[in-house]
Design an enzyme around this catalytic site. Structure first.
Site, PDB file in Angstrom:
ATOM      1  N   GLY A  52       8.375   7.067  -2.059  1.00 27.60           N
ATOM      2  CA  GLY A  52       9.083   6.718  -0.839  1.00 27.60           C
ATOM      3  C   GLY A  52       9.296   5.241  -0.608  1.00 27.60           C
ATOM      4  O   GLY A  52       9.683   4.487  -1.504  1.00 27.60           O
ATOM      5  N   TYR A  85      -0.103  11.319  15.712  1.00 25.26           N
ATOM      6  CA  TYR A  85       0.625  10.437  14.805  1.00 25.26           C
ATOM      7  C   TYR A  85       1.179   9.237  15.577  1.00 25.26           C
ATOM      8  O   TYR A  85       1.088   8.093  15.119  1.00 25.26           O
ATOM      9  CB  TYR A  85       1.771  11.213  14.146  1.00 25.26           C
ATOM     10  CG  TYR A  85       2.604  10.385  13.198  1.00 25.26           C
ATOM     11  CD1 TYR A  85       2.127  10.046  11.941  1.00 25.26           C
ATOM     12  CD2 TYR A  85       3.881   9.952  13.559  1.00 25.26           C
ATOM     13  CE1 TYR A  85       2.895   9.295  11.055  1.00 25.26           C
ATOM     14  CE2 TYR A  85       4.657   9.200  12.691  1.00 25.26           C
ATOM     15  CZ  TYR A  85       4.164   8.879  11.442  1.00 25.26           C
ATOM     16  OH  TYR A  85       4.928   8.127  10.582  1.00 25.26           O
ATOM     17  N   ASN A 121       3.219   4.717  -4.493  1.00 25.68           N
ATOM     18  CA  ASN A 121       3.548   5.750  -5.476  1.00 25.68           C
ATOM     19  C   ASN A 121       4.758   6.599  -5.104  1.00 25.68           C
ATOM     20  O   ASN A 121       5.229   7.388  -5.917  1.00 25.68           O
ATOM     21  CB  ASN A 121       2.334   6.664  -5.718  1.00 25.68           C
ATOM     22  CG  ASN A 121       1.781   7.271  -4.452  1.00 25.68           C
ATOM     23  OD1 ASN A 121       1.152   6.553  -3.672  1.00 25.68           O
ATOM     24  ND2 ASN A 121       1.997   8.554  -4.223  1.00 25.68           N
ATOM     25  N   THR A 134       0.843  -1.193   0.000  1.00 27.82           N
ATOM     26  CA  THR A 134       0.000   0.000   0.000  1.00 27.82           C
ATOM     27  C   THR A 134       0.881   1.247   0.000  1.00 27.82           C
ATOM     28  O   THR A 134       1.972   1.252   0.553  1.00 27.82           O
ATOM     29  CB  THR A 134      -0.951   0.025   1.214  1.00 27.82           C
ATOM     30  OG1 THR A 134      -0.211   0.221   2.422  1.00 27.82           O
ATOM     31  CG2 THR A 134      -1.750  -1.266   1.307  1.00 27.82           C
ATOM     32  N   GLY A 135       0.386   2.294  -0.654  1.00 27.73           N
ATOM     33  CA  GLY A 135       1.169   3.524  -0.764  1.00 27.73           C
ATOM     34  C   GLY A 135       2.393   3.334  -1.630  1.00 27.73           C
ATOM     35  O   GLY A 135       3.506   3.703  -1.250  1.00 27.73           O
TER      36      GLY A 135
END
Length: 329
Positions: free
Chosen positions: A61, A210, A59, A56-57
């Site tokens: 880093g 966070y 796109n 996931t994520g």
């Protein structure tokens, strides 16, 4: 290797200014990689042909580097982005077999739709890397009655992972990897998770919000590991280190400049930051390891009031999460 109740270990690794000490988890063999390992180095020589991974994520880093390395070793990687365009661009940028998918973690229905898409591919999931994350806002933001940072960083993945567990169990030895953060034990509020703050403004700082969202990821991993006992599936969490990625994109410009200049000096590169999650996803050294927390490719115990290994809190969080997401499970 199944993980029991956390116990004290010998051999001090580090002690930070908050008084938390980190020690090696002696219940597991010491791995072959050090803190400066890269995702490429830990995957060197591995043949992942025939394996399917979800990242996931993907796109940017850590997610992009994880997808790149796993695909380069022969895995079919399903990469998610907040939009199909972002996922498609990321998948097209790496060599190997990839499939783009949409996952907007703030939208619980998007997590449901993503899980249904994954099921339609009719592929067991050998590796699930819950990597996507969000640094949060300074202001208290409610999204659907739930504090935004917690909703995005934790509950979106909670829905997705619970819905795709049959795909994990369908693999020979499915591995689930949860991205946590040192902020989980350095900045989480008193008690670890302030459940009242999830629906009411309690004045928590951005880092506290966070921190508790990332702590929740580690506790989710711990609880999921208990459910995996007696099966071939495993669940582990990790801290990637301080990495110069876009995670600070929602912070003020002065903070982003400071973070971007400091991370390469005292932290890790993206290639180094992705090492531990690639290690947990694919390396045979950690086959069967279940319920552990990793830093620098090493199973680690954090002593002090870090809550990372708090099984009672993990159970409480699990049931609270079921209540908050019941309509989507």
């Amino acid at each position: 290797m199944q993980l029991g109740v956390a116990t004290a270990a010998t051999g001090l690794v580090a002690c930070d200014s908050s008084g938390y000490s980190k020690v090696p988890d002696r219940r597991f063999p010491v791995g072959s990689f050090s803190a400066d390992a890269t995702a490429e180095s830990v995957a060197s020589g591995l043949n992942l042909t025939g394996k399917t991974a979800l990242v996931t994520g993907c796109n940017s880093g850590l997610g992009l580097e994880t997808m790149r390395v796993l695909a380069a070793r022969g895995a079919h990687v399903i990469g998610t982005g907040r939009t199909l365009e972002k996922a498609e661009l990321a998948c097209a940028s790496v060599a190997g077999e990839t499939t783009p998918a949409v996952l907007e973690l703030s939208d619980f229905q998007s997590a449901v739709d993503c899980a249904q898409f994954l099921a339609s591919l009719d592929r067991p999931l050998d590796m699930v890397v819950a990597n996507a994350g969000f640094s949060g806002d300074t202001e208290f933001v409610l999204d659907g009655g739930i504090e935004q940072t917690f909703r995005v960083n934790y509950l979106g993945h909670f829905i997705l992972l619970n819905r795709i567990l049959p795909l994990v169990h369908a693999a020979d030895a499915g591995r689930v990897i949860h991205l946590s953060s040192a902020a989980a034990y350095l900045r989480a509020p008193a008690g670890g998770i302030d459940f009242d703050s999830l629906s009411t403004d309690k004045g928590l700082s951005r880092l506290q919000k966070y921190g508790q969202s990332k702590l929740a990821n580690a506790l989710f991993s711990l609880q999921l590991a208990k459910q995996f006992e007696g099966t071939s599936a495993t669940s582990n969490s990790l801290h990637p280190g301080m990495v110069g990625t876009s995670i600070a994109r929602s912070y003020p410009a002065w903070f982003r400049r400071a973070y971007d200049s400091l991370a390469p000096v005292v932290g890790k590169s993206v290639e180094e930051g992705a090492a531990t999650q690639v290690y947990l996803a694919a390396h045979p050294e950690v086959a069967g390891v279940n319920g552990a927390y990793f830093e620098d490719c090493t199973a680690t115990l954090v002593e002090g009031d870090s809550y990372l290994h708090d099984e009672a809190l993990a159970d409480t969080l699990w049931h609270a999460s079921l209540d908050m997401t019941r309509d989507y499970l």
